[in-house]
Scaffold this motif. Structure first.
Motif, PDB file in Angstrom:
ATOM      1  N   ALA A  16      19.712  17.838   7.619  1.00  8.85           N
ATOM      2  CA  ALA A  16      18.605  18.802   7.727  1.00  8.85           C
ATOM      3  C   ALA A  16      18.101  19.276   6.367  1.00  8.85           C
ATOM      4  N   ASN A  17      18.750  18.841   5.312  1.00  7.64           N
ATOM      5  CA  ASN A  17      18.321  19.145   3.947  1.00  7.64           C
ATOM      6  C   ASN A  17      18.076  20.642   3.719  1.00  7.64           C
ATOM      7  N   PRO A  18      19.116  21.453   3.890  1.00  8.86           N
ATOM      8  CA  PRO A  18      18.945  22.909   3.737  1.00  8.86           C
ATOM      9  C   PRO A  18      18.376  23.304   2.364  1.00  8.86           C
ATOM     10  N   GLY A  19      18.794  22.613   1.329  1.00  6.60           N
ATOM     11  CA  GLY A  19      18.311  22.942  -0.016  1.00  6.60           C
ATOM     12  C   GLY A  19      16.803  22.799  -0.111  1.00  6.60           C
ATOM     13  N   GLU A  20      16.271  21.769   0.517  1.00  5.07           N
ATOM     14  CA  GLU A  20      14.828  21.541   0.467  1.00  5.07           C
ATOM     15  C   GLU A  20      14.082  22.586   1.315  1.00  5.07           C
ATOM     16  N   VAL A  21      14.707  23.020   2.418  1.00  8.77           N
ATOM     17  CA  VAL A  21      14.073  24.065   3.243  1.00  8.77           C
ATOM     18  C   VAL A  21      13.922  25.347   2.412  1.00  8.77           C
ATOM     19  N   ILE A  22      14.993  25.677   1.683  1.00  6.80           N
ATOM     20  CA  ILE A  22      14.939  26.890   0.850  1.00  6.80           C
ATOM     21  C   ILE A  22      13.882  26.745  -0.244  1.00  6.80           C
ATOM     22  N   LEU A  23      13.847  25.578  -0.873  1.00  5.04           N
ATOM     23  CA  LEU A  23      12.848  25.345  -1.928  1.00  5.04           C
ATOM     24  C   LEU A  23      11.432  25.424  -1.350  1.00  5.04           C
ATOM     25  N   THR A  24      11.267  24.903  -0.142  1.00  6.55           N
ATOM     26  CA  THR A  24       9.952  24.933   0.503  1.00  6.55           C
ATOM     27  C   THR A  24       9.523  26.378   0.800  1.00  6.55           C
ATOM     28  N   LEU A  25      10.484  27.195   1.223  1.00  8.92           N
ATOM     29  CA  LEU A  25      10.164  28.609   1.469  1.00  8.92           C
ATOM     30  C   LEU A  25       9.790  29.316   0.164  1.00  8.92           C
ATOM     31  N   LYS A  26      10.501  28.965  -0.915  1.00  7.14           N
ATOM     32  CA  LYS A  26      10.143  29.537  -2.222  1.00  7.14           C
ATOM     33  C   LYS A  26       8.694  29.178  -2.567  1.00  7.14           C
ATOM     34  N   ASP A  39       6.133  23.548  11.235  1.00 11.66           N
ATOM     35  CA  ASP A  39       5.035  22.603  10.986  1.00 11.66           C
ATOM     36  C   ASP A  39       4.149  23.105   9.840  1.00 11.66           C
ATOM     37  N   GLU A  40       3.904  24.414   9.847  1.00 13.43           N
ATOM     38  CA  GLU A  40       3.072  24.996   8.781  1.00 13.43           C
ATOM     39  C   GLU A  40       3.738  24.844   7.413  1.00 13.43           C
ATOM     40  N   LEU A  41       5.074  24.880   7.431  1.00 12.07           N
ATOM     41  CA  LEU A  41       5.818  24.765   6.162  1.00 12.07           C
ATOM     42  C   LEU A  41       5.642  23.394   5.515  1.00 12.07           C
ATOM     43  N   GLU A  42       5.319  22.406   6.322  1.00  7.45           N
ATOM     44  CA  GLU A  42       5.206  21.044   5.786  1.00  7.45           C
ATOM     45  C   GLU A  42       4.149  20.934   4.696  1.00  7.45           C
ATOM     46  N   ALA A  43       3.226  21.882   4.678  1.00  8.70           N
ATOM     47  CA  ALA A  43       2.220  21.888   3.610  1.00  8.70           C
ATOM     48  C   ALA A  43       2.860  22.162   2.256  1.00  8.70           C
ATOM     49  N   TYR A  44       4.097  22.681   2.273  1.00 13.87           N
ATOM     50  CA  TYR A  44       4.759  23.063   1.021  1.00 13.87           C
ATOM     51  C   TYR A  44       5.942  22.178   0.651  1.00 13.87           C
ATOM     52  N   GLY A  45       6.261  21.207   1.506  1.00 15.34           N
ATOM     53  CA  GLY A  45       7.357  20.300   1.152  1.00 15.34           C
ATOM     54  C   GLY A  45       7.844  19.496   2.336  1.00 15.34           C
ATOM     55  N   GLU A  46       8.667  18.503   2.027  1.00 14.15           N
ATOM     56  CA  GLU A  46       9.259  17.706   3.100  1.00 14.15           C
ATOM     57  C   GLU A  46      10.277  18.589   3.802  1.00 14.15           C
ATOM     58  N   ASN A  47      10.112  18.749   5.088  1.00 13.75           N
ATOM     59  CA  ASN A  47      10.915  19.744   5.764  1.00 13.75           C
ATOM     60  C   ASN A  47      11.648  19.162   6.962  1.00 13.75           C
ATOM     61  N   ALA A  48      12.977  19.142   6.859  1.00 18.55           N
ATOM     62  CA  ALA A  48      13.789  18.615   7.968  1.00 18.55           C
ATOM     63  C   ALA A  48      14.522  19.735   8.685  1.00 18.55           C
ATOM     64  N   GLY A  49      14.047  20.962   8.494  1.00 24.27           N
ATOM     65  CA  GLY A  49      14.731  22.139   9.045  1.00 24.27           C
ATOM     66  C   GLY A  49      14.944  22.091  10.547  1.00 24.27           C
ATOM     67  N   ALA A  50      14.067  21.397  11.251  1.00 21.13           N
ATOM     68  CA  ALA A  50      14.174  21.346  12.714  1.00 21.13           C
ATOM     69  C   ALA A  50      15.458  20.647  13.157  1.00 21.13           C
ATOM     70  N   LEU A  51      16.009  19.809  12.297  1.00 22.46           N
ATOM     71  CA  LEU A  51      17.230  19.075  12.649  1.00 22.46           C
ATOM     72  C   LEU A  51      18.474  19.960  12.653  1.00 22.46           C
ATOM     73  N   CYS A  52      18.388  21.097  11.982  1.00 19.31           N
ATOM     74  CA  CYS A  52      19.555  21.985  11.829  1.00 19.31           C
ATOM     75  C   CYS A  52      20.030  22.496  13.185  1.00 19.31           C
ATOM     76  N   PHE A  53      21.352  22.401  13.439  1.00 16.51           N
ATOM     77  CA  PHE A  53      21.885  22.994  14.673  1.00 16.51           C
ATOM     78  C   PHE A  53      22.785  24.194  14.363  1.00 16.51           C
TER      79      PHE A  53
END
Lengths: 311, 100
Positions: free
Chosen positions: B80-90, B10-24
């Motif tokens: 789950a948009n893994p690429g966007e999760v990585i970009l958001t972490l960056k 949830d905190e990551l959402e401040a840095y981008g659209e984050n669908a990481g929770a969908l990842c299984f």
């Protein structure tokens, strides 16, 4: 691998102070248009985003980066921030071979040639043609990217620009997708090969297409480049991974790890080379990285302009 | 031992659209990634899901090996948009560096 923090700090500082990731004065980067007698006004503005023009300098910079990657000297990279960007940019410009700059300019001249042959009306205003900031976005410097994008967008909007034609996938993606989202600026953006109306007779030659990730996947434009080539009579062979599922050339890793970029590039060249056909791509970064990996790669613009001779 | 923070996504959402929770954690992203080796980006996404921020920080250099090519996102069966999760972490770390 270099410390991402150091590389981002240098690039962001350069972009903030000079609008260029390398700090090179624009007059030394963007001169290709001077011999082209381009109209300043048109229904659409040509925006190159300076990517083709910057590639010769990227080549020089990454050659030096590769030399010191993982070496003790890399620890001193942060101190380069004490060098004024324009001074380091001037140095980089001076040691970059003129032949590489001529080659980059040639691609842009070929793009203009193809668009003119298609009857496409466009204008070009070099003072409005700026780097899009895409590298900052890719590296995660969102604050730096948004600030720069707003500056570029404000200039374009201030000049009344509504319609843009682009020449590379990174600038196209930035202007078409990222600027509306982050810079409150929406333009009608088309890649130059989307609206070409050329014809020719090259039956018999098959080209192996490398789709850049941004064109093939993010913007879903693989069909447009194949259609332009098909109209000239070329047949296009797809690599195992192409179109939506294209595979990276490695170029995006160059600033952080030239070694990694080379490794990924070599893998892609191997996959593309299977058919033995001439490899064609439409991105200056892909072109550079695949060439560096040992491939004989031709830019789409060269094929299109060459095809006109017999059209 | 690493602390977890279930609210991290949830905190990551401040840095981008984050669908990481969908990842299984099926690993398709790691299988298609041109970096081929190890469990990137799957491992980072798992760390993000459980909020293992210390682990992400320890291995943060790995994030910048990502080519942002988007093949993982294209092939993810969960969207789950893994690429966007990585970009958001960056973006998270780049923002921290800016502040420091």
């Amino acid at each position: 691998m270099y410390e991402p923090k150091d590389i981002i700090a240098i690039l962001a500082n350069n972009v903030r102070k000079t609008m260029s990731p390398f700090g090179i004065p624009k007059s030394m980067v963007n001169g290709w248009w001077k011999e082209e007698s381009l109209p300043r006004n048109g229904e659409t503005l040509l925006v190159t985003g300076l990517m083709y023009q910057l590639v010769p300098f990227i080549e020089t910079a990454t050659t030096w980066l590769a030399r010191y990657e993982d070496a003790k000297w890399a620890e001193y990279l942060p101190y380069s921030r004490f060098v004024p960007p324009r001074l380091s940019g001037l140095g980089l410009a001076m040691i970059t071979p003129a032949e590489a700059k001529r080659k980059a300019a040639g691609h842009l001249k070929n793009i203009v040639k193809a668009m003119r042959a298609s009857g496409r009306r466009f204008g070009y205003q070099p003072e409005l043609d700026e780097y899009s900031g895409i590298l900052l976005y890719d590296l995660g410097d969102q604050e730096g990217f948004v600030r720069h994008a707003k500056r570029v967008a404000a200039r374009l909007k201030g000049a009344g620009v509504t319609s843009i034609v682009t020449v590379d996938p990174h600038t196209t993606y930035a202007l078409k997708v990222l600027y509306p989202k982050y810079a409150d600026a929406s333009f009608e953006v088309r890649a130059y090969f989307e609206d070409l109306n050329l014809s020719g007779a090259h039956a018999g030659e098959t080209l192996s297409i490398h789709d850049p990730c941004f064109y093939g996947r993010y913007l879903e434009l693989s069909g447009a480049s194949r259609k332009a080539l098909g109209n000239l009579g070329y047949a296009c062979a797809d690599a195992r991974r192409s179109g939506l599922f294209t595979s990276c050339c490695g170029g995006p890793a160059e600033s952080i790890s030239p070694k990694l970029a080379s490794r990924i590039g070599a893998k892609r060249v191997e996959a593309l080379g299977g058919s033995g056909e001439r490899i064609v791509t439409m991105c200056p970064i892909c072109l550079h990285n695949l060439e560096k990996a040992g491939a004989d790669v031709t830019d789409l613009s060269t094929v299109l302009a060459g095809g006109l001779k017999t059209a | 031992m690493s602390a977890v923070n279930p609210a991290f996504l949830d905190e990551l959402e401040a840095y981008g659209e984050n669908a990481g929770a969908l990842c299984f954690n099926c690993g398709t992203c790691a299988a298609v990634c041109p970096l081929d080796g190890g469990h990137f980006p799957r491992k980072m996404i798992r760390y993000a899901q459980i909020g293992a921020v210390d682990r992400i920080r320890e291995e943060s250099r790995e994030l910048w090996r990502c080519l942002h090519c988007g093949l993982c996102t294209q092939t993810c069966p969960r969207g789950a948009n893994p690429g966007e999760v990585i970009l958001t972490l960056k973006r998270l770390f780049a923002a921290e560096w800016r502040k420091s």
